[in-house]
Design an enzyme around this catalytic site. Structure first.
Site, PDB file in Angstrom:
ATOM      1  N   LYS A 168      62.233  30.143  33.153  1.00 49.71           N
ATOM      2  CA  LYS A 168      62.743  30.444  31.813  1.00 49.71           C
ATOM      3  C   LYS A 168      61.586  30.987  30.978  1.00 49.71           C
ATOM      4  O   LYS A 168      60.594  30.298  30.735  1.00 49.71           O
ATOM      5  CB  LYS A 168      63.312  29.183  31.172  1.00 49.71           C
ATOM      6  CG  LYS A 168      63.785  29.419  29.750  1.00 49.71           C
ATOM      7  CD  LYS A 168      64.507  28.207  29.211  1.00 49.71           C
ATOM      8  CE  LYS A 168      64.931  28.431  27.778  1.00 49.71           C
ATOM      9  NZ  LYS A 168      65.621  27.251  27.240  1.00 49.71           N
ATOM     10  N   LYS A 220      66.120  33.141  33.591  1.00 46.12           N
ATOM     11  CA  LYS A 220      66.614  33.392  32.243  1.00 46.12           C
ATOM     12  C   LYS A 220      65.535  34.026  31.397  1.00 46.12           C
ATOM     13  O   LYS A 220      64.409  33.526  31.449  1.00 46.12           O
ATOM     14  CB  LYS A 220      67.033  32.036  31.662  1.00 46.12           C
ATOM     15  CG  LYS A 220      67.466  32.056  30.236  1.00 46.12           C
ATOM     16  CD  LYS A 220      67.779  30.662  29.815  1.00 46.12           C
ATOM     17  CE  LYS A 220      68.092  30.706  28.335  1.00 46.12           C
ATOM     18  NZ  LYS A 220      68.215  29.403  27.795  1.00 46.12           N
TER      19      LYS A 220
HETATM   20  C1  PBG Z   1      67.159  25.461  24.992  1.00 47.83           C
HETATM   21  C2  PBG Z   1      68.007  26.655  25.306  1.00 47.83           C
HETATM   22  C3  PBG Z   1      67.893  27.933  24.741  1.00 47.83           C
HETATM   23  C4  PBG Z   1      68.875  28.722  25.332  1.00 47.83           C
HETATM   24  C5  PBG Z   1      69.578  27.920  26.223  1.00 47.83           C
HETATM   25  N1  PBG Z   1      68.995  26.643  26.212  1.00 47.83           N
HETATM   26  C6  PBG Z   1      67.053  28.412  23.644  1.00 47.83           C
HETATM   27  C7  PBG Z   1      65.602  28.441  23.691  1.00 47.83           C
HETATM   28  O1  PBG Z   1      64.960  28.189  24.707  1.00 47.83           O
HETATM   29  O2  PBG Z   1      65.050  28.743  22.646  1.00 47.83           O
HETATM   30  C8  PBG Z   1      69.103  30.170  25.025  1.00 47.83           C
HETATM   31  C9  PBG Z   1      70.422  30.726  25.422  1.00 47.83           C
HETATM   32  C10 PBG Z   1      70.733  32.046  24.838  1.00 47.83           C
HETATM   33  O3  PBG Z   1      69.889  32.676  24.158  1.00 47.83           O
HETATM   34  O4  PBG Z   1      71.863  32.489  25.047  1.00 47.83           O
HETATM   35  N2  PBG Z   1      67.949  24.291  24.968  1.00 47.83           N
END
Ligand code: PBG
Length: 295
Positions: A168, A220
């Site tokens: 991520k 992601k």
């Molecule tokens: C953190 C989380 C995020 C997303 C999913 N889980 C945000 C982040 O890391 O700031 C982002 C999902 C998206 O942008 O659609 N719990």
């Protein structure tokens, strides 16, 4: 798979301005939308909880509390839908903390990795107790998959699946999501999310999660990271997921709203690309729409 947001303390679904067609649901509207999505043919639902501002605290207690909005909504959907869908929960603290970080902080205000792991285990067990088939640790703490696996097993949830946010990246494309969960974050997540330029580190993170017992590994965002999806798919021993994130969705919607692009064609093309790169599972805000388009 369809990501969905459920908020505490609202009477009507609240539109998310930067994500046309996506809302913060009430418990009731969530139940209806989830049933619709499942009958449209989506492969599963990923739930995010949005507590009331006054219920946020430094430790993210509203996520662990069995009466917190996410756990209550999981029980609603588990009761309504049973095994008709795969029910997944975001296992992270950022929606529930008053500082908006994905972990708890130490006395100097830094995210404390190991103290956070204990909270993640509590979150995962609370979610499994509430009926989640899958928990999705998304906070990028080191050791989160192993800790959650041990905690779930000890609590008797040996069959609950871990969808690991393995690679991520610290991405600008999460912008609209922060509106979607009414985030309190003021800084950034660069100390725990990954550097976008570093492909090798991403693959190391995937391998670590596999070694710790991940049942699904996720990359992601999706579109900007298809090389990572492809590399993960080439070596992973478990299914690979990709998350087409809020900013990816917002860009296509915004261009389509201006008449600059065809939403349906662009959405399906981007989903096809993610699949072509090797993703077995795609999380997308178009999940229900795409299921209808493809039927
Ligand atoms: C953190 C989380 C995020 C997303 C999913 N889980 C945000 C982040 O890391 O700031 C982002 C999902 C998206 O942008 O659609 N719990």
């Amino acid at each position: 798979m369809l990501p969905m947001f459920v908020a505490d303390g609202i009477d009507e679904p609240a539109p998310i301005a930067s994500m046309p067609g996506v809302v913060q649901h009430t418990r009731e509207s969530l139940r209806a939308a989830a049933a619709d999505a499942v009958s449209a043919g989506v492969g599963g639902l990923m739930l995010f909880g949005v507590p009331r501002a006054e219920d946020k605290d430094a430790a993210g207690s509203a996520g662990v509390n069995p009466d917190g909005i996410l756990n209550v909504a999981l029980r609603d959907l588990a009761k309504d839908l049973g095994d008709a869908t795969v029910l997944m929960a975001d296992t992270c603290l950022d929606e529930f903390t008053d500082h908006g970080h994905c972990g708890v902080l130490d006395e100097r205000g830094r995210v404390d990795n190991d103290a956070t792991l204990k909270r993640y285990v509590e979150l995962a067990v609370a979610q499994a107790d509430s009926g989640a088939h899958v928990v999705g640790p998304s906070g990028m703490m080191d050791g989160q998959v192993g800790a959650i696996r041990d905690g779930l097993d000890a609590a008797g949830h040996r069959d609950v699946v871990i969808l690991a946010y393995a690679a991520k990246f610290a991405s600008a494309f999460y912008g609209p999501f922060r509106e979607a969960v009414s985030s309190s974050l003021s800084g950034d997540r660069h100390t725990y999310q990954q550097e976008p330029g570093n492909a090798r580190e991403a693959l190391r993170e995937v391998q670590l999660d596999l070694d710790e017992g991940a049942d699904i590994v996720m990359v992601k965002p999706a579109l900007g990271y298809l090389d990572i999806v492809s590399a993960a798919a080439a070596t992973s021993t478990v299914p690979v997921a990709a998350y087409q994130v809020s900013g990816e969705y917002a860009m296509i919607c915004a261009a389509a709203a201006n008449g600059w692009i065809d939403e349906r064609a662009a959405a399906l093309e981007s989903l096809t690309s993610i699949r072509r790169a090797g993703a077995d599972i795609v999380l997308t805000y178009w999940a229900a729409g795409a299921a209808n388009w493809l039927s």
